[in-house]
Design a protein around this motif. Structure first.
Motif, PDB file in Angstrom:
ATOM      1  N   GLY A 184       0.913  -1.315  -0.012  1.00  0.00           N
ATOM      2  CA  GLY A 184      -0.088  -0.025  -0.070  1.00  0.00           C
ATOM      3  C   GLY A 184       0.838   1.286   0.064  1.00  0.00           C
ATOM      4  N   HIS A 185       0.295   2.336  -0.122  1.00  0.00           N
ATOM      5  CA  HIS A 185       0.977   3.616  -0.124  1.00  0.00           C
ATOM      6  C   HIS A 185       1.341   4.161   1.279  1.00  0.00           C
ATOM      7  N   ALA A 186       2.582   4.212   1.381  1.00  0.00           N
ATOM      8  CA  ALA A 186       2.960   4.760   2.789  1.00  0.00           C
ATOM      9  C   ALA A 186       2.370   5.997   3.508  1.00  0.00           C
ATOM     10  N   ALA A 187       1.801   6.990   2.668  1.00  0.00           N
ATOM     11  CA  ALA A 187       1.224   8.062   2.865  1.00  0.00           C
ATOM     12  C   ALA A 187      -0.111   7.984   3.285  1.00  0.00           C
ATOM     13  N   ARG A 188      -0.801   6.937   3.031  1.00  0.00           N
ATOM     14  CA  ARG A 188      -2.156   6.682   3.114  1.00  0.00           C
ATOM     15  C   ARG A 188      -2.331   5.574   4.179  1.00  0.00           C
ATOM     16  N   ASN A 189      -3.444   5.338   4.878  1.00  0.00           N
ATOM     17  CA  ASN A 189      -4.003   4.234   5.861  1.00  0.00           C
ATOM     18  C   ASN A 189      -4.067   2.992   4.839  1.00  0.00           C
ATOM     19  N   GLU A 190      -3.093   2.380   4.087  1.00  0.00           N
ATOM     20  CA  GLU A 190      -3.320   1.292   3.422  1.00  0.00           C
ATOM     21  C   GLU A 190      -2.178   0.182   3.575  1.00  0.00           C
ATOM     22  N   GLY A 191      -2.842  -1.094   3.073  1.00  0.00           N
ATOM     23  CA  GLY A 191      -1.736  -1.966   3.146  1.00  0.00           C
ATOM     24  C   GLY A 191      -1.660  -2.689   4.800  1.00  0.00           C
ATOM     25  N   GLU A 192      -0.697  -3.662   4.901  1.00  0.00           N
ATOM     26  CA  GLU A 192      -0.506  -4.165   5.931  1.00  0.00           C
ATOM     27  C   GLU A 192       1.006  -4.637   5.854  1.00  0.00           C
ATOM     28  N   ASN A 193       1.692  -3.817   6.885  1.00  0.00           N
ATOM     29  CA  ASN A 193       3.105  -4.182   6.755  1.00  0.00           C
ATOM     30  C   ASN A 193       3.764  -5.247   7.273  1.00  0.00           C
ATOM     31  N   ALA A 194       4.642  -5.923   6.374  1.00  0.00           N
ATOM     32  CA  ALA A 194       5.032  -7.247   6.337  1.00  0.00           C
ATOM     33  C   ALA A 194       6.145  -7.140   7.520  1.00  0.00           C
ATOM     34  N   ILE A 195       6.900  -5.905   7.623  1.00  0.00           N
ATOM     35  CA  ILE A 195       7.804  -5.962   8.517  1.00  0.00           C
ATOM     36  C   ILE A 195       7.263  -5.837   9.980  1.00  0.00           C
ATOM     37  N   LEU A 196       6.280  -5.222  10.202  1.00  0.00           N
ATOM     38  CA  LEU A 196       5.780  -5.401  11.574  1.00  0.00           C
ATOM     39  C   LEU A 196       5.247  -6.726  11.835  1.00  0.00           C
ATOM     40  N   ASN A 197       4.829  -7.633  11.004  1.00  0.00           N
ATOM     41  CA  ASN A 197       4.214  -8.798  11.067  1.00  0.00           C
ATOM     42  C   ASN A 197       5.709  -9.578  11.527  1.00  0.00           C
ATOM     43  N   ALA A 198       6.789  -9.508  10.619  1.00  0.00           N
ATOM     44  CA  ALA A 198       8.015 -10.145  11.047  1.00  0.00           C
ATOM     45  C   ALA A 198       8.481  -9.745  12.367  1.00  0.00           C
ATOM     46  N   ILE A 199       8.419  -8.605  12.838  1.00  0.00           N
ATOM     47  CA  ILE A 199       8.853  -8.271  14.233  1.00  0.00           C
ATOM     48  C   ILE A 199       8.190  -9.161  15.071  1.00  0.00           C
ATOM     49  N   GLU A 200       7.061  -9.436  15.195  1.00  0.00           N
ATOM     50  CA  GLU A 200       6.373 -10.270  16.138  1.00  0.00           C
ATOM     51  C   GLU A 200       7.210 -11.756  16.192  1.00  0.00           C
ATOM     52  N   ASP A 201       7.268 -12.388  14.980  1.00  0.00           N
ATOM     53  CA  ASP A 201       7.863 -13.570  14.957  1.00  0.00           C
ATOM     54  C   ASP A 201       9.488 -13.597  15.180  1.00  0.00           C
ATOM     55  N   ILE A 202      10.033 -12.351  14.990  1.00  0.00           N
ATOM     56  CA  ILE A 202      11.475 -12.340  15.279  1.00  0.00           C
ATOM     57  C   ILE A 202      11.687 -12.078  17.100  1.00  0.00           C
ATOM     58  N   ALA A 203      10.725 -11.586  17.426  1.00  0.00           N
ATOM     59  CA  ALA A 203      10.759 -11.486  19.186  1.00  0.00           C
ATOM     60  C   ALA A 203      10.508 -12.847  19.586  1.00  0.00           C
ATOM     61  N   TRP A 204       9.917 -13.729  18.821  1.00  0.00           N
ATOM     62  CA  TRP A 204       9.564 -15.036  19.547  1.00  0.00           C
ATOM     63  C   TRP A 204      10.808 -15.725  19.367  1.00  0.00           C
ATOM     64  N   PHE A 205      11.512 -15.712  18.277  1.00  0.00           N
ATOM     65  CA  PHE A 205      12.891 -16.329  17.878  1.00  0.00           C
ATOM     66  C   PHE A 205      13.865 -15.994  18.744  1.00  0.00           C
ATOM     67  N   SER A 206      13.665 -14.591  19.378  1.00  0.00           N
ATOM     68  CA  SER A 206      14.712 -14.229  20.515  1.00  0.00           C
ATOM     69  C   SER A 206      14.422 -14.457  21.847  1.00  0.00           C
ATOM     70  N   THR A 207      13.372 -14.950  22.190  1.00  0.00           N
ATOM     71  CA  THR A 207      12.894 -15.470  23.439  1.00  0.00           C
ATOM     72  C   THR A 207      12.475 -16.628  23.733  1.00  0.00           C
TER      73      THR A 207
END
Length: 353
Positions: A184-207
């Motif tokens: 989605g366009h970063a300036a609009r409230n569009e899309g679902e950010n895969a980076i934020l989804n990745a952060i949740e799993d990365i936190a799991w791997f870390s803990t």
């Protein structure tokens, strides 16, 4: 006989050092090993750059011990101050590429095998395998030879351990993970950010802590080591790729760890390979007890070797020091080879006689 074999083993190691044997280029060292064994009347087998043999009075009704080490080397690093292929003994140190990893182990096992080769009425068969491609975890080394060796009951893998007893070795898995989103366009409230989804799993791997903990290594270690996402600053990324390095202990198999990971995270997970398995041998195993009686200590090895390719109990043990492996101006003490041959023979004498 032991003294003569020790002298011959050191001379063979000098020739091996002088003969380049980078992974996949080990043909000439395979020939040296084959000729050493033939000289001692051993009937050998060869395939690719691997050489193996069985004791003269092999009996298919008896259990079999595998003696294995490798004859490939890494390439010399830029910090060498000596000719890596010039085998010289100075102040008791035999210098040269592959002298410590794993030349000293290899020639000590070769001498040990020859020592037992013609002995009759052993309780075990003894199989020797001098193999290629260990340094690159290749498929045309020990992995290709194992199906040709028949039933094996346990193994001694020659790697530099100061002749102490590595009763466990970590396995390795590399996981390729993909977290999904929606662009989605970063300036609009569009899309679902895969980076934020990745952060949740990365936190799991870390803990995350796996329930079972290895006696030798403690918990399994998972490290996120690479990440890649996005194509430009104003586009919400639809996917985020990251890589996880997993050091598996003997408390789990690689497959068990992979299944647990897949159940716990939301990203896609694919293992590049599950073939580099954790390995171990019970401390009450006869070969371990034989080593302990000779004053050797037990420990868990953090480094990976061809032991990871074996599905049988295996002990990593050999002359030299792992801290010298892959270093500039590599060396092994001559006295370490002398001690290694003696200790290998004494350990096996307690088992095979």
């Amino acid at each position: 006989m032991k003294k003569e074999l020790t002298i011959e083993a050191i001379q063979l190691l000098k020739r091996l050092i002088a003969t380049p044997s980078f992974s996949k280029e080990e043909g000439n060292t395979a020939e040296l090993i084959a000729q050493f064994l033939i000289k001692h009347g051993v009937a050998i087998h060869r395939d690719l750059h691997n050489v193996w043999a069985f004791n003269k009075y092999y009996d298919s009704n008896k259990p079999t011990i595998l003696l294995n080490s490798h004859h490939d080397t890494v390439r010399p690093n830029k910090d060498y101050t000596r000719d890596p292929f010039q085998a010289e003994i100075i102040d008791g140190k035999l210098y040269g590429l592959g002298s410590n990893d794993a030349g000293g182990c290899l020639v000590s096992l070769l001498a040990t095998f020859v020592y037992f080769y013609e002995q009759k009425e052993l309780r075990y068969n003894i199989c020797l395998a001098a193999t290629a491609e260990e340094e690159i975890s290749g498929t045309e080394g020990l992995e290709s030879v194992i199906p040709k060796l028949g039933t094996l009951d346990f193994a001694i893998v020659g790697e530099p351990t100061q002749m102490h007893l590595a009763v466990a070795e970590r396995g390795l898995m590399v996981l390729d993970c993909v977290a999904k989103g929606r662009s989605g366009h970063a300036a609009r409230n569009e899309g679902e950010n895969a980076i934020l989804n990745a952060i949740e799993d990365i936190a799991w791997f870390s803990t995350y802590q796996f329930p079972k903990v290895s006696e030798e290594f403690g918990p399994i270690k998972m490290s996120v080591t690479m990440i890649q996402a996005g194509t430009q600053h104003n586009v919400v990324p639809a996917s985020c790729d990251f890589v996880v390095d997993v050091r598996v202990t003997d408390a789990y198999t690689n497959e068990e760890v992979l299944e647990i990971v897949k159940q716990q995270v939301s990203c896609e997970v694919n293992a590049r390979s599950t073939r580099l398995k954790p390995s171990s041998i019970a401390k009450d195993h006869p070969v371990v007890q034989a080593g302990i009686q000779l004053g050797r200590a037990t420990y868990g090895s953090p480094t990976t070797s061809d032991q990871a390719l074996l599905d049988i109990p295996s002990l990593k043990c050999g002359p030299g020091d792992s801290a010298r492996s892959h270093t500039a101006d590599e060396f092994v003490y001559v006295s370490e080879i002398e001690e290694g041959i003696s200790l290998y023979i004494e350990m096996l004498n307690q088992i095979v006689k």
